[in-house]
Design an enzyme around this catalytic site. Structure first.
Site, PDB file in Angstrom:
ATOM      1  N   LYS A 115       0.634  -0.829   0.096  1.00  0.00           N
ATOM      2  CA  LYS A 115       0.266   0.101   0.023  1.00  0.00           C
ATOM      3  C   LYS A 115       0.747   1.384  -0.109  1.00  0.00           C
ATOM      4  CE  LYS A 115      -2.557   0.164   3.840  1.00  0.00           C
ATOM      5  NZ  LYS A 115      -1.708  -1.455   4.655  1.00  0.00           N
ATOM      6  N   ARG A 148      11.193  -6.804   5.943  1.00  0.00           N
ATOM      7  CA  ARG A 148      10.691  -5.735   5.418  1.00  0.00           C
ATOM      8  C   ARG A 148      11.282  -4.439   6.489  1.00  0.00           C
ATOM      9  NH1 ARG A 148       4.685  -2.852   5.274  1.00  0.00           N
ATOM     10  NH2 ARG A 148       5.192  -2.263   7.516  1.00  0.00           N
ATOM     11  N   ARG A 155      -9.736   2.658   9.024  1.00  0.00           N
ATOM     12  CA  ARG A 155      -8.938   0.913   8.636  1.00  0.00           C
ATOM     13  C   ARG A 155     -10.260   0.259   9.639  1.00  0.00           C
ATOM     14  NH1 ARG A 155      -3.246   1.456   8.767  1.00  0.00           N
ATOM     15  NH2 ARG A 155      -2.437  -0.234   9.488  1.00  0.00           N
ATOM     16  N   ARG A 204      11.265  -1.867  11.642  1.00  0.00           N
ATOM     17  CA  ARG A 204      10.120  -0.808  12.342  1.00  0.00           C
ATOM     18  C   ARG A 204       9.354  -2.405  13.202  1.00  0.00           C
ATOM     19  NH1 ARG A 204       5.285   0.803   8.815  1.00  0.00           N
ATOM     20  NH2 ARG A 204       3.708  -0.123  10.304  1.00  0.00           N
ATOM     21  N   ARG A 219      -0.985  -7.572  13.891  1.00  0.00           N
ATOM     22  CA  ARG A 219      -1.258  -6.421  12.937  1.00  0.00           C
ATOM     23  C   ARG A 219      -2.306  -7.189  11.759  1.00  0.00           C
ATOM     24  NH1 ARG A 219       3.225  -4.287  10.542  1.00  0.00           N
ATOM     25  NH2 ARG A 219       2.289  -2.469   8.935  1.00  0.00           N
TER      26      ARG A 219
HETATM   27  P1  AMP Z   1       0.845   1.757   9.147  1.00  0.00           P
HETATM   28  O1  AMP Z   1       2.158   2.292   8.637  1.00  0.00           O
HETATM   29  O2  AMP Z   1       0.118   1.822   8.377  1.00  0.00           O
HETATM   30  O3  AMP Z   1       0.888  -0.039   8.974  1.00  0.00           O
HETATM   31  O4  AMP Z   1      -0.164   2.086  10.411  1.00  0.00           O
HETATM   32  C1  AMP Z   1       1.693   1.282  11.357  1.00  0.00           C
HETATM   33  C2  AMP Z   1       0.313   1.563  13.055  1.00  0.00           C
HETATM   34  O5  AMP Z   1      -0.436   3.249  12.740  1.00  0.00           O
HETATM   35  C3  AMP Z   1      -0.909   1.031  12.439  1.00  0.00           C
HETATM   36  O6  AMP Z   1      -0.126  -0.144  13.194  1.00  0.00           O
HETATM   37  C4  AMP Z   1      -1.672   1.566  13.684  1.00  0.00           C
HETATM   38  O7  AMP Z   1      -1.373   1.420  15.559  1.00  0.00           O
HETATM   39  C5  AMP Z   1      -1.442   2.893  13.928  1.00  0.00           C
HETATM   40  N1  AMP Z   1      -2.502   2.980  12.490  1.00  0.00           N
HETATM   41  C6  AMP Z   1      -2.302   3.557  11.535  1.00  0.00           C
HETATM   42  N2  AMP Z   1      -3.233   4.031  10.799  1.00  0.00           N
HETATM   43  C7  AMP Z   1      -4.544   3.885  11.560  1.00  0.00           C
HETATM   44  C8  AMP Z   1      -5.424   4.326  11.726  1.00  0.00           C
HETATM   45  N3  AMP Z   1      -6.529   3.922  10.261  1.00  0.00           N
HETATM   46  N4  AMP Z   1      -6.305   3.700  12.829  1.00  0.00           N
HETATM   47  C9  AMP Z   1      -5.065   3.343  13.719  1.00  0.00           C
HETATM   48  N5  AMP Z   1      -4.245   2.883  13.749  1.00  0.00           N
HETATM   49  C10 AMP Z   1      -3.846   3.765  12.712  1.00  0.00           C
END
Ligand code: AMP
Length: 222
Positions: free
Chosen positions: A18, A132, A93, A165, A176
């Site tokens: 993504k 990753r 989400r 990360r 996740r």
């Molecule tokens: P990502 O980089 O999109 O995988 O996001 C990393 C982390 O940020 C996620 O595992 C959540 O803890 C938080 N996060 C990102 N986007 C959201 C969202 N739309 N709603 C809630 N938590 C989020």
């Protein structure tokens, strides 16, 4: 449709590509790229109140509460670079976030135009997350096969250090993916029922996904 606001939501599990694809699409369409994960990571780096609040959730692979996330996105959508449209990456989400987004956009006389879904099987997601690496400076993402981590970033002359990360560690990865199937997958139906969903095979190589995605999105947004 040429003057319509180009609102695109990119859906896909953690590790589906993504972030990489959203950045490429935003560049091709010359619209803003909003990654909520990236916004939270920036808050965390700067030690803001929001960053401190988000930290625990992020480290465990859980979602940051909806009210907090929605408020952050609302503010971001009102910035000038979103005037022509934007690609939302990692948001919404949950169904509650999707409903809040619909309301926020309606207040601005805007609506979602298309929702591409990157389709990748869970086993492939896990394998990708295990390999990753992310650039500490610019956020670019690599697999350890495409760029050995010790060589550093090198994207657009960036010399940032590559790191894993913390939420890419195995225990958190599984959580996740579980959180994704329980809380985010229902969005596939939500947008399908509105006739906005388009599916893209996310297991192809990056270039093919990029081309397929651009073709499908352009067909709808131009
Ligand atoms: P990502 O980089 O999109 O995988 O996001 C990393 C982390 O940020 C996620 O595992 C959540 O803890 C938080 N996060 C990102 N986007 C959201 C969202 N739309 N709603 C809630 N938590 C989020």
């Amino acid at each position: 449709m040429t003057n319509a606001w180009r609102g695109i939501i990119l859906l896909g599990g953690p590790g589906s590509g993504k972030g990489t694809q959203a950045a490429a699409l935003a560049e091709a369409l010359k619209i803003a790229h909003i990654s909520t994960g990236e916004l939270f990571r920036n808050h965390l780096k700067q030690g803001t109140k929001l960053g401190i609040l988000a930290k625990g959730y992020m480290e465990n692979g859980e979602l940051v509460p909806d009210e907090v996330t929605v408020a952050m996105v609302r503010e971001r959508l009102s910035e000038p670079d979103c005037a022509g449209g934007c690609i939302l990456d990692g948001f919404p989400r949950t169904i509650a976030q999707a409903e809040a987004l619909d309301m926020a956009l309606a207040d601005m006389n805007r609506q979602v135009m298309v929702v591409p879904l990157l389709v990748v099987r869970d086993g492939v997601l896990l394998e990708r997350l295990s390999n990753r690496w992310t650039c500490r400076a610019c956020g670019a993402v690599f697999s350890q096969f495409s760029r050995p981590p010790r060589e550093g970033c090198k994207k657009d002359e960036c010399d940032g250090e590559l790191y894993r990360r913390p939420d890419d560690e195995p225990e958190t990865q599984r959580n996740r993916i579980r959180v994704y199937s329980e809380q985010t997958e229902p969005l596939i139906n939500y947008y399908q029922q509105r006739g906005l969903l388009v599916r893209i095979d996310g297991e192809q190589d990056v270039e093919h996904v990029r081309e397929g995605l651009l073709a499908k999105v352009t067909a709808v947004t131009l």
